[in-house]
Design a protein around this motif. Structure first.
Motif, PDB file in Angstrom:
ATOM      1  N   ALA B   8       0.844  -1.187   0.000  1.00  0.00           N
ATOM      2  CA  ALA B   8       0.000   0.000   0.000  1.00  0.00           C
ATOM      3  C   ALA B   8       0.883   1.242   0.000  1.00  0.00           C
ATOM      4  O   ALA B   8       1.741   1.397   0.859  1.00  0.00           O
ATOM      5  CB  ALA B   8      -0.914   0.013   1.225  1.00  0.00           C
ATOM      6  N   VAL B   9       0.681   2.061  -1.001  1.00  0.00           N
ATOM      7  CA  VAL B   9       1.401   3.322  -1.114  1.00  0.00           C
ATOM      8  C   VAL B   9       0.361   4.416  -0.917  1.00  0.00           C
ATOM      9  O   VAL B   9      -0.620   4.472  -1.653  1.00  0.00           O
ATOM     10  CB  VAL B   9       2.075   3.450  -2.497  1.00  0.00           C
ATOM     11  CG1 VAL B   9       2.710   4.817  -2.664  1.00  0.00           C
ATOM     12  CG2 VAL B   9       3.082   2.346  -2.703  1.00  0.00           C
ATOM     13  N   GLU B  10       0.577   5.251   0.109  1.00  0.00           N
ATOM     14  CA  GLU B  10      -0.463   6.221   0.451  1.00  0.00           C
ATOM     15  C   GLU B  10       0.068   7.644   0.431  1.00  0.00           C
ATOM     16  O   GLU B  10       0.901   8.017   1.248  1.00  0.00           O
ATOM     17  CB  GLU B  10      -1.027   5.895   1.847  1.00  0.00           C
ATOM     18  CG  GLU B  10      -1.739   4.555   1.881  1.00  0.00           C
ATOM     19  CD  GLU B  10      -1.895   4.010   3.302  1.00  0.00           C
ATOM     20  OE1 GLU B  10      -1.528   4.718   4.253  1.00  0.00           O
ATOM     21  OE2 GLU B  10      -2.353   2.860   3.429  1.00  0.00           O
ATOM     22  N   GLY B  11      -0.391   8.411  -0.542  1.00  0.00           N
ATOM     23  CA  GLY B  11      -0.087   9.838  -0.595  1.00  0.00           C
ATOM     24  C   GLY B  11       1.391  10.171  -0.657  1.00  0.00           C
ATOM     25  O   GLY B  11       1.861  11.080   0.024  1.00  0.00           O
ATOM     26  N   ILE B  12       2.126   9.426  -1.485  1.00  0.00           N
ATOM     27  CA  ILE B  12       3.580   9.618  -1.540  1.00  0.00           C
ATOM     28  C   ILE B  12       3.959  10.884  -2.302  1.00  0.00           C
ATOM     29  O   ILE B  12       3.482  11.130  -3.398  1.00  0.00           O
ATOM     30  CB  ILE B  12       4.234   8.397  -2.229  1.00  0.00           C
ATOM     31  CG1 ILE B  12       4.275   7.219  -1.278  1.00  0.00           C
ATOM     32  CG2 ILE B  12       5.631   8.719  -2.720  1.00  0.00           C
ATOM     33  CD1 ILE B  12       5.172   7.444  -0.083  1.00  0.00           C
ATOM     34  N   GLU B  13       4.836  11.678  -1.672  1.00  0.00           N
ATOM     35  CA  GLU B  13       5.489  12.774  -2.378  1.00  0.00           C
ATOM     36  C   GLU B  13       6.972  12.475  -2.383  1.00  0.00           C
ATOM     37  O   GLU B  13       7.548  12.155  -1.340  1.00  0.00           O
ATOM     38  CB  GLU B  13       5.243  14.106  -1.665  1.00  0.00           C
ATOM     39  CG  GLU B  13       3.944  14.770  -2.070  1.00  0.00           C
ATOM     40  CD  GLU B  13       3.736  16.089  -1.342  1.00  0.00           C
ATOM     41  OE1 GLU B  13       4.737  16.796  -1.105  1.00  0.00           O
ATOM     42  OE2 GLU B  13       2.579  16.374  -1.016  1.00  0.00           O
ATOM     43  N   ALA B  14       7.593  12.576  -3.557  1.00  0.00           N
ATOM     44  CA  ALA B  14       9.019  12.264  -3.633  1.00  0.00           C
ATOM     45  C   ALA B  14       9.620  12.932  -4.855  1.00  0.00           C
ATOM     46  O   ALA B  14       8.902  13.347  -5.769  1.00  0.00           O
ATOM     47  CB  ALA B  14       9.239  10.750  -3.708  1.00  0.00           C
ATOM     48  N   GLY B  15      10.941  13.033  -4.862  1.00  0.00           N
ATOM     49  CA  GLY B  15      11.624  13.640  -5.993  1.00  0.00           C
ATOM     50  C   GLY B  15      13.117  13.617  -5.797  1.00  0.00           C
ATOM     51  O   GLY B  15      13.639  12.905  -4.940  1.00  0.00           O
ATOM     52  N   TYR B  16      13.816  14.402  -6.619  1.00  0.00           N
ATOM     53  CA  TYR B  16      15.273  14.446  -6.580  1.00  0.00           C
ATOM     54  C   TYR B  16      15.698  15.886  -6.360  1.00  0.00           C
ATOM     55  O   TYR B  16      15.286  16.768  -7.122  1.00  0.00           O
ATOM     56  CB  TYR B  16      15.860  13.939  -7.891  1.00  0.00           C
ATOM     57  CG  TYR B  16      15.328  12.581  -8.292  1.00  0.00           C
ATOM     58  CD1 TYR B  16      15.932  11.413  -7.821  1.00  0.00           C
ATOM     59  CD2 TYR B  16      14.224  12.462  -9.122  1.00  0.00           C
ATOM     60  CE1 TYR B  16      15.451  10.173  -8.181  1.00  0.00           C
ATOM     61  CE2 TYR B  16      13.734  11.228  -9.488  1.00  0.00           C
ATOM     62  CZ  TYR B  16      14.353  10.083  -9.019  1.00  0.00           C
ATOM     63  OH  TYR B  16      13.878   8.857  -9.360  1.00  0.00           O
ATOM     64  N   GLY B  17      16.520  16.138  -5.357  1.00  0.00           N
ATOM     65  CA  GLY B  17      16.955  17.497  -5.088  1.00  0.00           C
ATOM     66  C   GLY B  17      15.751  18.402  -4.899  1.00  0.00           C
ATOM     67  O   GLY B  17      14.858  18.118  -4.118  1.00  0.00           O
ATOM     68  N   GLY B  18      15.707  19.498  -5.646  1.00  0.00           N
ATOM     69  CA  GLY B  18      14.596  20.419  -5.495  1.00  0.00           C
ATOM     70  C   GLY B  18      13.368  20.023  -6.298  1.00  0.00           C
ATOM     71  O   GLY B  18      12.298  20.608  -6.128  1.00  0.00           O
TER      72      GLY B  18
END
Lengths: 292, 239
Positions: B8-18
């Protein structure tokens, strides 16, 4: 004929010491692309420790074991304390840190032990062996030196090739990202690599110091030759490191024997420059076929 | 999260650097099913898998795998929690032999299970047994893809994260790989999160799917419904 045999066997014995240093450099280079300039300094320190233990206990072998154990520990500690913080910042940063570490270690040794030359005992007799009247040019101790490095190298090769920990070491060296995804704790594996490198450096230290004396800079010249051996072998090949050490040892012995010992250090440096110019990837490197 | 959810993946925010790549992505993989993640280049599909396996740390949201909260854990820990990530492209370690690659996948299992796992892999993938002593770098593209999947299975994962398994493969080989994924789900109840550009072949084996666009979920539905949605196909799926 007699001279040739003497030079060849003597070259093999000293070449195995260069091979031990070369192996210690290769172990770290493979895993981290860092050249550890402090390797000789660490080996000098562990040899001082071995020397102290020998004079306290009177037992060469207790000192020998203490030196090697200290090499393992010092290698791991160096990685965890001074290398780990800069490991993610590019190899050049870490290389500069190892140079700083070398200066620090040699300075520290100078403060603690002083600059005077100390003798360090050999494990066995240094009287030249002979068959009948035919001198072999090497002593019982030289045979032990070559045998000890060879045995350590063979054990290392077997561990690398046939054990789970060896598989982890190679996987972390060749594909750290993939290894992590497969559950390999790459950080620990790198520390182990530095520990093993420390062990080989310490081995070289106790083996070579009977013929160089012990002082804060005593491993510098040996380090340069070990580095040359590693470069000849391609820096990322353990087999290459041993072969590179043997080639360098034998060639330098011929140069010293036939041309004069004064030019040996010069020739060692010239060999390093020559290899870097003609074949910078070394004789055994996989670097040219490696996909990054 | 229901008991029948493998991942279960819930409301993921992710990225690289900025740069933020994923803006609140939610997706669930019910146990024993295949969920396809579709979308164009740059939609965030690979970043989603990298976040689940711990290579990218999420800034917000929660990831639960096999009942355990693994949010913010490191890749080696998440791998041990039963999530196997087959990355895109260069997944084999070329310098190691085929057998060493396989063994590497099973190192965290108990000693007695390793040999059995290897025998299973060879029984299922005879091509790997024939090549067992060769450096993995000598395999063809299709064989490499088989190897990385087989290697991921060596750890007996509960969840398999597959990133673009069809990339660079001939259509016939793509069909074989998809068939393999489908049979794994049917035989061993494996749960799969499958990232694919090739939406048509992914939907042909998936149970459900989501469509990502610029880091947001724009559709989530049973695979058949996605495949039948003409508007979705035209705008996002390209077939």
């Amino acid at each position: 004929m007699q001279e040739f045999v003497e030079f060849t066997l003597g070259g093999i014995a000293s070449g195995m010491v260069y091979a031990a240093i070369a192996l210690s450099l290769v172990l770290i280079w493979r895993g981290t692309r860092i050249l550890n300039f402090a390797q000789g300094g660490l080996a000098m320190l562990t040899t001082y420790l071995a020397s102290i233990v020998i004079s306290r206990t009177g037992s060469y072998w207790e000192g020998f074991a203490a030196g090697l154990a200290a090499g393992l520990v010092l290698g791991a500690v160096a990685e965890r304390t001074v290398i780990r913080p800069v490991e993610s910042k590019g190899p050049m940063n870490a290389v500069i840190v190892t140079i700083g570490l070398l200066i620090f270690i040699e300075g520290l040794a100078g403060i603690i032990f002083g600059g005077q030359y100390r003798s360090f005992p050999p494990a066995f007799s240094i009287v030249g062996l002979r068959i009948g009247s035919f001198s072999l040019g090497i002593s019982r101790n030289d045979v032990f030196t070559a045998g000890a490095v060879l045995a350590a190298a063979v054990i290392l090769a077997v561990v690398f090739r046939y054990t789970p920990v060896g598989l982890r070491l190679r996987a972390a060296a060749f594909g750290p990202q993939v290894a992590r995804l497969l559950g390999v704790r790459v950080g620990r594996v790198l520390t182990l690599g530095w520990a093993l490198a420390g062990l080989f450096g310490a081995l070289a230290g106790v083996l070579v110091t009977p013929s160089t004396f012990l002082y804060p800079n005593s491993m510098d010249a040996i380090f340069v030759l070990g580095f040359t051996a590693a470069v000849i072998g391609g820096l990322d090949s353990p087999v290459g490191a041993v072969v590179g050490g043997l080639i360098l040892g034998v060639v330098l012995e011929y140069v010293g024997g036939y041309l004069g010992s004064d030019i040996v250090p010069l020739f060692g440096l010239a060999a390093l420059v020559l290899v870097l110019m003609v074949r910078p990837s070394g004789l055994f490197s996989a670097a040219t076929t490696r996909q990054v | 999260m229901s008991a029948g959810t493998a991942l279960a993946v819930e409301g993921i925010e992710a990225g690289y650097g900025g740069a933020v790549v994923l803006h609140g992505v939610t997706v669930a993989v019910p146990a024993g099913t295949i969920t396809a993640v579709l979308g164009a280049n740059g939609a965030g599909k690979t970043t989603l898998l990298r976040t689940v396996s711990g290579m990218v740390r999420p800034r917000a949201g929660r990831i639960v795998a096999g009942g355990a909260d693994v949010t913010g854990r490191r890749p080696e820990q998440i791998s041990r929690a039963g999530v196997a990530h087959v990355p895109e492209g260069q997944g084999v370690i070329a310098e190691l032999t085929v057998e060493e690659n396989l063994r590497l996948g099973g190192l965290n299992r108990r000693h007695a299970e390793r040999a059995a796992g290897l025998a299973d892999a060879y029984a299922r993938f005879p091509v790997l047994e024939r090549r067992r002593g060769l450096p993995a770098g000598t395999l063809s593209g299709g064989e490499r893809q088989v190897l990385v999947i087989a290697r991921a299975l060596m750890s007996r994962p509960r969840v398999l994260l597959l990133d673009e398994p069809s990339l660079g493969l001939a259509p016939r080989v793509v069909a074989q790989v998809m068939g393999l994924v489908r049979s794994l789900r049917e035989e061993s109840g494996l749960s799969v999160l499958l990232v694919e550009q090739n939406a048509r072949s992914a939907l042909s084996i998936a149970d459900t799917g989501i469509v990502l666009n610029l880091g947001r979920v724009v559709a989530a539905a049973p695979a058949a419904d996605l495949a039948a949605d003409v508007s979705l196909r035209r705008h996002y799926l390209g077939f």
